[in-house]
Motif scaffolding. Structure first.
Motif, PDB file in Angstrom:
ATOM      1  N   ASN A 215      -8.903  47.485  76.974  1.00  0.00           N
ATOM      2  CA  ASN A 215      -8.620  48.767  76.326  1.00  0.00           C
ATOM      3  C   ASN A 215      -7.270  49.360  76.745  1.00  0.00           C
ATOM      4  O   ASN A 215      -7.120  50.570  76.886  1.00  0.00           O
ATOM      5  N   VAL A 216      -6.298  48.507  76.925  1.00  0.00           N
ATOM      6  CA  VAL A 216      -4.964  48.982  77.294  1.00  0.00           C
ATOM      7  C   VAL A 216      -4.374  49.794  76.137  1.00  0.00           C
ATOM      8  O   VAL A 216      -4.627  49.517  74.959  1.00  0.00           O
ATOM      9  N   GLU A 217      -3.594  50.795  76.453  1.00  0.00           N
ATOM     10  CA  GLU A 217      -2.985  51.636  75.426  1.00  0.00           C
ATOM     11  C   GLU A 217      -1.753  50.952  74.832  1.00  0.00           C
ATOM     12  O   GLU A 217      -1.021  50.240  75.529  1.00  0.00           O
ATOM     13  N   ILE A 252      -6.765  46.097  70.830  1.00  0.00           N
ATOM     14  CA  ILE A 252      -6.059  46.953  69.873  1.00  0.00           C
ATOM     15  C   ILE A 252      -4.674  47.347  70.381  1.00  0.00           C
ATOM     16  O   ILE A 252      -3.708  47.418  69.604  1.00  0.00           O
ATOM     17  N   GLY A 253      -4.547  47.578  71.679  1.00  0.00           N
ATOM     18  CA  GLY A 253      -3.259  47.969  72.237  1.00  0.00           C
ATOM     19  C   GLY A 253      -2.195  46.909  72.012  1.00  0.00           C
ATOM     20  O   GLY A 253      -1.039  47.228  71.692  1.00  0.00           O
ATOM     21  N   ILE A 254      -2.569  45.644  72.160  1.00  0.00           N
ATOM     22  CA  ILE A 254      -1.622  44.536  71.941  1.00  0.00           C
ATOM     23  C   ILE A 254      -1.335  44.375  70.449  1.00  0.00           C
ATOM     24  O   ILE A 254      -0.179  44.193  70.037  1.00  0.00           O
ATOM     25  N   ILE A 255      -2.377  44.454  69.621  1.00  0.00           N
ATOM     26  CA  ILE A 255      -2.202  44.316  68.173  1.00  0.00           C
ATOM     27  C   ILE A 255      -1.272  45.398  67.631  1.00  0.00           C
ATOM     28  O   ILE A 255      -0.334  45.123  66.871  1.00  0.00           O
ATOM     29  N   ASN A 256      -1.520  46.637  68.041  1.00  0.00           N
ATOM     30  CA  ASN A 256      -0.698  47.748  67.551  1.00  0.00           C
ATOM     31  C   ASN A 256       0.727  47.692  68.095  1.00  0.00           C
ATOM     32  O   ASN A 256       1.677  48.091  67.414  1.00  0.00           O
ATOM     33  N   TYR A 318       3.081  45.574  84.609  1.00  0.00           N
ATOM     34  CA  TYR A 318       3.568  46.902  84.244  1.00  0.00           C
ATOM     35  C   TYR A 318       2.384  47.766  83.811  1.00  0.00           C
ATOM     36  O   TYR A 318       1.926  47.672  82.675  1.00  0.00           O
ATOM     37  N   ASN A 319       1.849  48.564  84.694  1.00  0.00           N
ATOM     38  CA  ASN A 319       0.838  49.564  84.329  1.00  0.00           C
ATOM     39  C   ASN A 319      -0.284  48.993  83.461  1.00  0.00           C
ATOM     40  O   ASN A 319      -0.546  49.461  82.349  1.00  0.00           O
ATOM     41  N   GLY A 320      -0.939  47.964  83.979  1.00  0.00           N
ATOM     42  CA  GLY A 320      -2.071  47.383  83.266  1.00  0.00           C
ATOM     43  C   GLY A 320      -1.715  46.292  82.278  1.00  0.00           C
ATOM     44  O   GLY A 320      -2.583  45.763  81.572  1.00  0.00           O
ATOM     45  N   VAL A 321      -0.423  45.951  82.191  1.00  0.00           N
ATOM     46  CA  VAL A 321       0.042  44.900  81.283  1.00  0.00           C
ATOM     47  C   VAL A 321       0.816  43.861  82.095  1.00  0.00           C
ATOM     48  O   VAL A 321       1.594  44.227  82.977  1.00  0.00           O
ATOM     49  N   THR A 322       0.599  42.582  81.816  1.00  0.00           N
ATOM     50  CA  THR A 322       1.429  41.545  82.435  1.00  0.00           C
ATOM     51  C   THR A 322       2.295  40.921  81.347  1.00  0.00           C
ATOM     52  O   THR A 322       1.838  40.677  80.229  1.00  0.00           O
TER      53      THR A 322
END
Length: 330
Positions: A215-217, A252-256, A318-322
């Motif tokens: 659920n990453v933004e 959804i965060g990656i798709i968007n 980076y803040n929940g993202v690699t």
């Protein structure tokens, strides 16, 4: 970039260790290995296994030992020389295509030394076509013609570039004199010419691999991608796609983020990641336990970039993202 640092003296060995420690914290440096003494044997064994060879030794020692190993501008690794006191960092070989000039500046800053660069285009504040090929990951069809184009740039002669509008940033780098002429076309290939001499530049495929927490933004993903590209000094227009594993295909965060960045999103099957072997991948125990694969962002970027592709930006959080970035071989 994969870097080998070679030393002879104890002072040189100590400096090599210090440089290695600093470079390992650089996400654009994929691997650093140290070699002490046995210069000739080590060079013969590793010369084309690394993107850059750094010798902490006298210039003459390195020259005598690489003269029989050198092939051409396209294949030769960057070679740097540093004196054991770290006062001078000399770009000795493959200053542009190999990145020796740029790396000499980076290392000189790390050790508070002076970068020594002797290429004419750099000394005259001009960007050579081979420098642009290195910077933007472009294949050059005929290396022997580079000197003709660079000479034209140095002499302020008319240089024409035929380029897709997507890559206009490359033209903007070249456009330092009013005499240059820009021609748009629809091809991805870039053509640079002066009189009867023409060079074709073909962009390699660049893929940004992504992993993330659940659920990453969207904003976190976008910021992570832009942060990595800022370090690589690449505009978003130079990126061909984003990639992630199919365990994240509904994120959804990656798709968007892909939609917001205007990039296609490639979904890499878990089986391909599980079967993929590459010595540069950083293994994550958490990812292995959760998904049964060594990682997500690095293998996804490498697989999507194609066979024999290479990492140019290792896994960085980076803040929940690699994020990882790979480039195709051709």
């Amino acid at each position: 970039m994969k870097i080998a640092i070679m030393s002879i003296t104890e002072n040189g060995k100590s400096l090599a260790m210090d440089i290695s420690t600093d470079l390992k914290n650089d996400p654009t440096v994929i691997r650093v290995d140290l070699f002490h003494k046995n210069v000739k044997q080590n060079l013969e064994a590793i010369f084309y296994s690394y993107n850059c060879i750094i010798g902490i030794m006298a210039t003459g020692i390195m020259i005598r030992n690489i003269c029989s190993l050198i092939k051409n501008k396209k294949d030769d690794p960057a070679v740097l020389i540093i004196d054991e006191k770290g006062q001078h960092v000399i770009s000795l070989l493959s200053g542009h295509l190999g990145g020796a000039n740029e790396l000499s500046i980076k290392i000189a800053n790390l050790i508070h030394g002076e970068s020594i660069i002797t290429t004419a285009t750099d000394l005259n504040n001009k960007l050579g076509v081979d420098y642009l090929a290195k910077k933007y990951y472009l294949n050059i069809d005929n290396i022997s013609k580079v000197k003709n184009i660079n000479s034209a740039l140095l002499n302020n002669e008319m240089v024409k570039i035929s380029i897709n509008s997507k890559y206009k940033f490359i033209w903007e780098d070249l456009d330092v004199k009013k005499s240059y002429n820009k021609i748009n076309n629809k091809s991805k290939d870039i053509t640079v010419s002066n009189n009867s001499v023409t060079i074709h530049l073909k962009p390699k495929k660049i893929v940004v691999g992504l992993g993330s927490r659940k659920n990453v933004e969207t904003i976190s993903v976008v910021k992570a991608v832009k942060a990595a590209l800022k370090i690589l000094n690449l505009p978003i227009e130079r990126i061909d796609s984003l990639a992630t594993g199919d365990m994240k295909h509904k994120e959804i965060g990656i798709i968007n983020a892909a939609e917001e960045l205007g990039l296609p999103l490639e979904i890499v099957p878990t089986k391909l990641i599980k079967d993929f072997n590459n010595e540069d991948i950083n293994y994550s125990n958490f990812v292995i336990e959760k998904f049964g694969v060594p990682g997500v962002c690095e293998p996804s970027s490498l697989i999507a970039a194609g066979e024999d592709s290479n990492l140019i930006f290792k896994k960085t959080p980076y803040n929940g993202v690699t994020v990882a970035v790979a480039v195709s071989k051709n």
